[in-house]
Design a protein around this motif. Structure first.
Motif, mmCIF file in Angstrom:
data_model
loop_
_atom_site.group_PDB
_atom_site.id
_atom_site.type_symbol
_atom_site.label_atom_id
_atom_site.label_comp_id
_atom_site.label_asym_id
_atom_site.label_seq_id
_atom_site.Cartn_x
_atom_site.Cartn_y
_atom_site.Cartn_z
ATOM 1 N N THR A 9 11.350 4.985 -1.723
ATOM 2 C CA THR A 9 11.118 3.599 -1.355
ATOM 3 C C THR A 9 12.412 2.834 -1.511
ATOM 4 O OG1 THR A 9 8.872 3.754 -2.193
ATOM 5 C CG2 THR A 9 9.755 1.547 -1.883
ATOM 6 N N LYS A 38 11.234 -9.816 17.985
ATOM 7 C CA LYS A 38 11.033 -9.271 16.635
ATOM 8 C C LYS A 38 9.601 -9.492 16.168
ATOM 9 C CE LYS A 38 15.773 -9.355 15.325
ATOM 10 N NZ LYS A 38 16.687 -9.201 14.261
ATOM 11 N N ALA A 42 7.107 -6.533 15.127
ATOM 12 C CA ALA A 42 6.484 -6.576 13.799
ATOM 13 C C ALA A 42 4.966 -6.500 13.895
ATOM 14 C CB ALA A 42 6.913 -7.843 13.062
ATOM 15 N N GLU A 45 4.296 -2.733 14.910
ATOM 16 C CA GLU A 45 4.687 -1.744 13.908
ATOM 17 C C GLU A 45 4.254 -2.099 12.488
ATOM 18 O OE1 GLU A 45 8.900 -1.571 14.469
ATOM 19 O OE2 GLU A 45 8.704 -0.954 16.558
ATOM 20 N N GLY A 46 3.860 -3.353 12.267
ATOM 21 C CA GLY A 46 3.476 -3.772 10.920
ATOM 22 C C GLY A 46 4.653 -3.900 9.982
ATOM 23 N N THR A 47 5.816 -4.237 10.533
ATOM 24 C CA THR A 47 7.031 -4.358 9.721
ATOM 25 C C THR A 47 7.351 -5.823 9.444
ATOM 26 O OG1 THR A 47 8.363 -4.300 11.729
ATOM 27 C CG2 THR A 47 8.033 -2.210 10.577
ATOM 28 N N PRO A 48 8.009 -6.119 8.335
ATOM 29 C CA PRO A 48 8.338 -7.509 8.015
ATOM 30 C C PRO A 48 9.500 -8.029 8.869
ATOM 31 C CG PRO A 48 9.050 -6.048 6.242
ATOM 32 C CD PRO A 48 8.337 -5.206 7.255
ATOM 33 N N VAL A 58 5.072 -10.171 7.114
ATOM 34 C CA VAL A 58 4.539 -9.321 8.188
ATOM 35 C C VAL A 58 3.527 -10.178 8.944
ATOM 36 C CG1 VAL A 58 3.231 -7.248 8.761
ATOM 37 C CG2 VAL A 58 4.835 -7.218 6.843
#
Length: 81
Positions: A9, A38, A42, A45-48, A58
């Protein structure tokens, strides 16, 4: 012999100092401005992502349900000039 990839991580720590007085949770009450491409990535993809005001989150809620972040709005309007 089998090889398994190492996983881990990564934690990103902000090193800049933000001296603004913001109450805990204040950013959660606003819709924020961020680059549209972006935001779409996000959401998929579920990304911040990072908003213009610096908030990292997110996207998952309907932004029309919240008022626009005054700091994001101010920054956005200064970019249009």
């Amino acid at each position: 012999m089998s090889t398994t990839p190492e996983t881990g991580t990564l934690i990103e720590e902000r090193t800049d100092t933000d001296h603004r007085l913001v109450e805990e949770g204040d950013h959660e009450r606003f819709s924020h401005y961020a680059p549209k491409d972006k935001i779409m990535a996000a959401l998929i993809e579920g990304t911040p992502i990072r908003a213009l005001c610096g908030k990292v989150w997110v996207p998952s809620r309907d932004p029309s349900r919240f008022p626009v972040c005054p700091e994001c709005k101010e920054i956005y309007e200064s970019l249009e000039e």
